[in-house]
Scaffold this motif. Structure first.
Motif, PDB file in Angstrom:
ATOM      1  N   GLN A  37       0.850  -1.184   0.000  1.00 42.95           N
ATOM      2  CA  GLN A  37       0.000   0.000   0.000  1.00 42.95           C
ATOM      3  C   GLN A  37       0.886   1.233   0.000  1.00 42.95           C
ATOM      4  O   GLN A  37       1.508   1.568   0.999  1.00 42.95           O
ATOM      5  CB  GLN A  37      -0.936  -0.001   1.212  1.00 42.95           C
ATOM      6  CG  GLN A  37      -1.941   1.135   1.191  1.00 42.95           C
ATOM      7  CD  GLN A  37      -2.936   1.040   2.332  1.00 42.95           C
ATOM      8  OE1 GLN A  37      -2.622   0.569   3.419  1.00 42.95           O
ATOM      9  NE2 GLN A  37      -4.164   1.467   2.081  1.00 42.95           N
ATOM     10  N   LEU A  39       1.388   5.410  -0.361  1.00 44.21           N
ATOM     11  CA  LEU A  39       0.679   6.529   0.267  1.00 44.21           C
ATOM     12  C   LEU A  39      -0.519   6.954  -0.575  1.00 44.21           C
ATOM     13  O   LEU A  39      -0.388   7.257  -1.758  1.00 44.21           O
ATOM     14  CB  LEU A  39       1.645   7.699   0.449  1.00 44.21           C
ATOM     15  CG  LEU A  39       1.083   8.903   1.191  1.00 44.21           C
ATOM     16  CD1 LEU A  39       0.737   8.519   2.629  1.00 44.21           C
ATOM     17  CD2 LEU A  39       2.074  10.055   1.171  1.00 44.21           C
ATOM     18  N   GLY A  40      -1.676   6.946   0.061  1.00 45.16           N
ATOM     19  CA  GLY A  40      -2.880   7.396  -0.605  1.00 45.16           C
ATOM     20  C   GLY A  40      -3.398   6.468  -1.684  1.00 45.16           C
ATOM     21  O   GLY A  40      -4.257   6.868  -2.477  1.00 45.16           O
ATOM     22  N   GLN A  41      -2.907   5.244  -1.692  1.00 39.11           N
ATOM     23  CA  GLN A  41      -3.319   4.303  -2.722  1.00 39.11           C
ATOM     24  C   GLN A  41      -4.063   3.114  -2.121  1.00 39.11           C
ATOM     25  O   GLN A  41      -4.087   2.924  -0.905  1.00 39.11           O
ATOM     26  CB  GLN A  41      -2.089   3.777  -3.478  1.00 39.11           C
ATOM     27  CG  GLN A  41      -1.323   4.848  -4.230  1.00 39.11           C
ATOM     28  CD  GLN A  41      -2.122   5.432  -5.373  1.00 39.11           C
ATOM     29  OE1 GLN A  41      -2.562   4.731  -6.274  1.00 39.11           O
ATOM     30  NE2 GLN A  41      -2.335   6.737  -5.327  1.00 39.11           N
ATOM     31  N   GLY A  42      -4.659   2.345  -2.990  1.00 37.23           N
ATOM     32  CA  GLY A  42      -5.305   1.115  -2.550  1.00 37.23           C
ATOM     33  C   GLY A  42      -4.293   0.022  -2.314  1.00 37.23           C
ATOM     34  O   GLY A  42      -3.088   0.261  -2.297  1.00 37.23           O
ATOM     35  N   LEU A  43      -4.782  -1.167  -2.124  1.00 36.34           N
ATOM     36  CA  LEU A  43      -3.922  -2.305  -1.844  1.00 36.34           C
ATOM     37  C   LEU A  43      -3.532  -2.992  -3.144  1.00 36.34           C
ATOM     38  O   LEU A  43      -4.377  -3.388  -3.929  1.00 36.34           O
ATOM     39  CB  LEU A  43      -4.646  -3.294  -0.934  1.00 36.34           C
ATOM     40  CG  LEU A  43      -4.654  -2.974   0.549  1.00 36.34           C
ATOM     41  CD1 LEU A  43      -5.511  -1.761   0.851  1.00 36.34           C
ATOM     42  CD2 LEU A  43      -5.144  -4.158   1.336  1.00 36.34           C
TER      43      LEU A  43
ATOM     44  N   PHE B  89     -12.454   1.066   1.594  1.00 35.66           N
ATOM     45  CA  PHE B  89     -12.099   0.447   0.319  1.00 35.66           C
ATOM     46  C   PHE B  89     -13.177  -0.534  -0.107  1.00 35.66           C
ATOM     47  O   PHE B  89     -13.657  -1.324   0.700  1.00 35.66           O
ATOM     48  CB  PHE B  89     -10.797  -0.366   0.449  1.00 35.66           C
ATOM     49  CG  PHE B  89      -9.581   0.449   0.741  1.00 35.66           C
ATOM     50  CD1 PHE B  89      -9.130   0.600   2.044  1.00 35.66           C
ATOM     51  CD2 PHE B  89      -8.871   1.047  -0.281  1.00 35.66           C
ATOM     52  CE1 PHE B  89      -7.993   1.333   2.320  1.00 35.66           C
ATOM     53  CE2 PHE B  89      -7.738   1.793  -0.011  1.00 35.66           C
ATOM     54  CZ  PHE B  89      -7.294   1.937   1.287  1.00 35.66           C
ATOM     55  N   GLY B 108     -10.113  -1.040  -4.669  1.00 36.89           N
ATOM     56  CA  GLY B 108     -10.134   0.323  -5.176  1.00 36.89           C
ATOM     57  C   GLY B 108      -9.176   1.196  -4.394  1.00 36.89           C
ATOM     58  O   GLY B 108      -8.513   0.749  -3.449  1.00 36.89           O
TER      59      GLY B 108
END
Lengths: 114, 117
Positions: A37, A39-43, B89, B108
């Protein structure tokens, strides 16, 4: 009972060094997952272990990344020759058997490559 | 809705109001969807799931709605509380196949919910 644990919680390393991240899944869970993950992102899916089957490594971003799961329990994610773009939180999850999407996540390891 | 950039979409809600978080999924073959909640410094936590043979499912203070026609998923939180502040999410199961009948979740980018006391 105990949840998924990960160690270390934080890791700062110099560019070019190797790192090992550890995951202890919930006892009895046969499926184990690694995610990244940023920064500021999904998995971002990295790798999936299910019992004794060959792992799904299709999410590993490069051959610098590898993972093992010993004895069907503890897993280690290894990143060789770390790069700054490897900086992220690495999350491990486990679930009971297959198919099961209710994954139980650990708190993650925050990796910073300087 | 979900973000494609570095900045998470943020939803600010007054305490006690209802929250609606939206998610557009991409694969019409996905037949299972999940919502996770991630508080700061913690791993994601399961909230609620729904299969494609349903269009609504309710939990405790949460409801998930699925519109397969437009590939849209939403999470409704009733009487939002400060403890609901987190990143939410959605995930679908139709994009990545691991073999032996295993499909992986694709997550997402997340929506940040901020509850104003």
């Amino acid at each position: 009972g105990a949840g998924v644990s990960q160690s270390p919680s934080n890791k700062v390393t110099e560019k070019g060094k190797d790192v090992e991240l550890r995951c202890d899944p919930i006892s009895g869970h046969t499926a184990l997952y690694w995610y990244r993950q940023s920064l500021g992102q999904g998995l971002e899916f990295l790798i999936y272990f299910q019992g004794n089957s060959a792992p799904d490594k299709s999410g590993l971003p490069s051959d610098r990344f590898s993972a093992e799961r010993t004895g069907g329990s503890v897993s280690t994610l290894t990143i060789q020759r770390t790069q700054q773009e490897d900086s992220a939180v690495y999350l491990c999850a486990s679930s009971q058997g297959h198919p099961s999407y209710e994954q139980y996540f650990g708190p993650g390891t925050r990796l910073t490559v300087t | 809705g979900e973000s494609v950039g570095l900045h998470l979409p943020t939803l600010s809600v007054q305490e006690g109001d209802n929250s609606i978080i939206n998610c557009a999924y991409s694969n019409s073959a996905s037949d299972y969807f999940i919502w996770y909640k991630q508080e700061s410094g913690k791993g994601p936590q399961f909230i609620i799931d729904i299969r494609s043979n349903m269009d609504k499912r309710q939990g405790q203070r949460v409801t998930v709605l699925l519109n397969k026609t437009v590939k849209h998923l939403s999470l409704q939180i009733a009487a939002t509380q400060p403890g609901d502040s987190a990143v939410y999410f959605c995930a679908e199961n139709g994009q990545r196949y691991s073999g032996a009948g295993s499909y992986q979740l694709t997550f997402g980018k997340g929506t940040k919910l901020s509850v104003i006391p």
